[in-house]
Design a protein around this motif. Structure first.
Motif, PDB file in Angstrom:
ATOM      1  N   LYS A  80       0.613  -0.806  -0.382  1.00  0.00           N
ATOM      2  CA  LYS A  80      -0.298   0.110   0.418  1.00  0.00           C
ATOM      3  C   LYS A  80       0.419   1.125  -0.106  1.00  0.00           C
ATOM      4  O   LYS A  80       0.551   1.777  -0.769  1.00  0.00           O
ATOM      5  N   HIS A  81       2.188   1.043   0.931  1.00  0.00           N
ATOM      6  CA  HIS A  81       2.716   2.584   1.108  1.00  0.00           C
ATOM      7  C   HIS A  81       3.500   2.694  -0.552  1.00  0.00           C
ATOM      8  O   HIS A  81       3.473   3.505  -1.078  1.00  0.00           O
ATOM      9  N   GLU A  82       3.761   1.433  -1.645  1.00  0.00           N
ATOM     10  CA  GLU A  82       4.522   2.143  -2.749  1.00  0.00           C
ATOM     11  C   GLU A  82       3.772   2.302  -3.512  1.00  0.00           C
ATOM     12  O   GLU A  82       3.644   2.549  -4.317  1.00  0.00           O
ATOM     13  N   LEU A  83       1.509   1.331  -3.340  1.00  0.00           N
ATOM     14  CA  LEU A  83       0.789   1.889  -3.981  1.00  0.00           C
ATOM     15  C   LEU A  83       1.112   3.331  -4.765  1.00  0.00           C
ATOM     16  O   LEU A  83       0.372   4.218  -5.037  1.00  0.00           O
ATOM     17  N   CYS A  84       1.254   3.572  -3.172  1.00  0.00           N
ATOM     18  CA  CYS A  84       0.548   5.220  -2.779  1.00  0.00           C
ATOM     19  C   CYS A  84       1.804   6.354  -3.556  1.00  0.00           C
ATOM     20  O   CYS A  84       1.566   7.078  -4.728  1.00  0.00           O
ATOM     21  N   HIS A  85       3.096   6.089  -3.718  1.00  0.00           N
ATOM     22  CA  HIS A  85       3.971   6.721  -4.412  1.00  0.00           C
ATOM     23  C   HIS A  85       3.636   6.135  -6.314  1.00  0.00           C
ATOM     24  O   HIS A  85       3.902   7.188  -6.683  1.00  0.00           O
ATOM     25  N   TYR A  86       3.393   5.425  -6.097  1.00  0.00           N
ATOM     26  CA  TYR A  86       3.063   5.061  -7.151  1.00  0.00           C
ATOM     27  C   TYR A  86       1.971   5.832  -7.637  1.00  0.00           C
ATOM     28  O   TYR A  86       2.058   6.518  -9.140  1.00  0.00           O
ATOM     29  N   GLN A 112       5.731  11.950  -2.544  1.00  0.00           N
ATOM     30  CA  GLN A 112       7.482  11.508  -1.674  1.00  0.00           C
ATOM     31  C   GLN A 112       6.723  11.781  -0.271  1.00  0.00           C
ATOM     32  O   GLN A 112       5.780  12.326   0.244  1.00  0.00           O
ATOM     33  N   HIS A 113       7.901  11.402   0.562  1.00  0.00           N
ATOM     34  CA  HIS A 113       7.090  10.967   2.825  1.00  0.00           C
ATOM     35  C   HIS A 113       6.368  12.497   3.097  1.00  0.00           C
ATOM     36  O   HIS A 113       6.029  12.443   3.344  1.00  0.00           O
ATOM     37  N   LYS A 114       7.165  13.674   2.126  1.00  0.00           N
ATOM     38  CA  LYS A 114       7.319  14.911   3.176  1.00  0.00           C
ATOM     39  C   LYS A 114       5.354  15.156   2.456  1.00  0.00           C
ATOM     40  O   LYS A 114       5.275  16.581   2.958  1.00  0.00           O
ATOM     41  N   GLU A 147      -0.329  15.018   0.947  1.00  0.00           N
ATOM     42  CA  GLU A 147      -1.125  13.855  -0.688  1.00  0.00           C
ATOM     43  C   GLU A 147      -0.904  12.525  -0.423  1.00  0.00           C
ATOM     44  O   GLU A 147      -1.802  11.485  -0.025  1.00  0.00           O
ATOM     45  N   PHE A 148       1.146  12.563   0.315  1.00  0.00           N
ATOM     46  CA  PHE A 148       1.550  10.659   0.043  1.00  0.00           C
ATOM     47  C   PHE A 148       0.983  10.436   1.494  1.00  0.00           C
ATOM     48  O   PHE A 148       0.281   9.374   2.075  1.00  0.00           O
ATOM     49  N   LYS A 149       0.706  11.716   2.638  1.00  0.00           N
ATOM     50  CA  LYS A 149       0.906  11.305   3.982  1.00  0.00           C
ATOM     51  C   LYS A 149      -0.940  10.536   4.112  1.00  0.00           C
ATOM     52  O   LYS A 149      -1.460  10.028   4.217  1.00  0.00           O
TER      53      LYS A 149
HETATM   54 ZN   LIG Z   1       8.265   4.929   0.819  1.00  0.00          ZN
END
Ligand SMILES: [Zn+2]
Ligand SMILES: [Zn+2]
Length: 159
Positions: free
Chosen positions: A66-72, A82-84, A87-89
């Motif tokens: 799920k984490h990597e799919l958020c990036h994707y 990006q982590h910061k 939208e990613f959070k």
């Molecule tokens: Zn990451």
């Protein structure tokens, strides 16, 4: 778990939690050491650490996916991926992805092979690497040290 099963799992999670298809490749990369997974921004492929699955089980792997799919998905939609980024959070929260993957243990921790014994007070010290005891003194009484090798008994099923 095989590569094909991983690919299928990523595709399923993508549809179920993101409502979008995963159209690239998901593979286990044996060279990943401490991280659970990574997203490659150039190729859009995802790589995962099989050790995360072996050590923590399917729940951990699902969270990493799920984490990597958020990036994707955010990257492909040209959003903050990006982590910061906010939208990613938010994406992690919405889908239940983990913030950080659990650290995977190194396959083999180097054992203590040498024991230093103070000739004056008897204090012992353990060392993983061979040293010259003449160059050191006891931390307690400044006495001279003698080094003994520890002979390790290895079990057949280890490793
Ligand atoms: Zn990451
Ligand atoms: Zn001593």
């Amino acid at each position: 778990m095989k590569q094909a099963e991983l690919q299928k799992l990523v595709e399923e999670i993508s549809l179920q939690y993101f409502g979008l298809p995963f159209l690239h490749k998901a593979t286990f990369n044996p060279r990943l050491r401490t991280t659970g997974g990574r997203y490659l921004t150039k190729s859009h492929h995802l790589e995962f650490n099989l050790k995360s699955y072996e050590q923590y089980g399917i729940e951990e792997l699902v969270q990493i996916i799920k984490h990597e799919l958020c990036h994707y998905h955010l990257h492909l939609q040209e959003k903050g991926y990006q982590h910061k980024d906010r939208e990613f959070k938010e994406c992690l929260k919405r889908t239940g992805g983990c913030r950080y993957s659990k650290p995977v243990a190194k396959s083999k921790e180097r054992p203590y092979r040498y024991q230093l014994v103070c000739q004056k007070c008897g204090q012992t010290y353990l060392r993983k690497y061979k040293i010259n005891p003449k160059h050191y003194r006891c931390g307690r009484c400044r006495g001279t040290l003698k080094m003994n090798q520890i002979y390790l008994t290895t079990r057949k099923n280890d490793g």
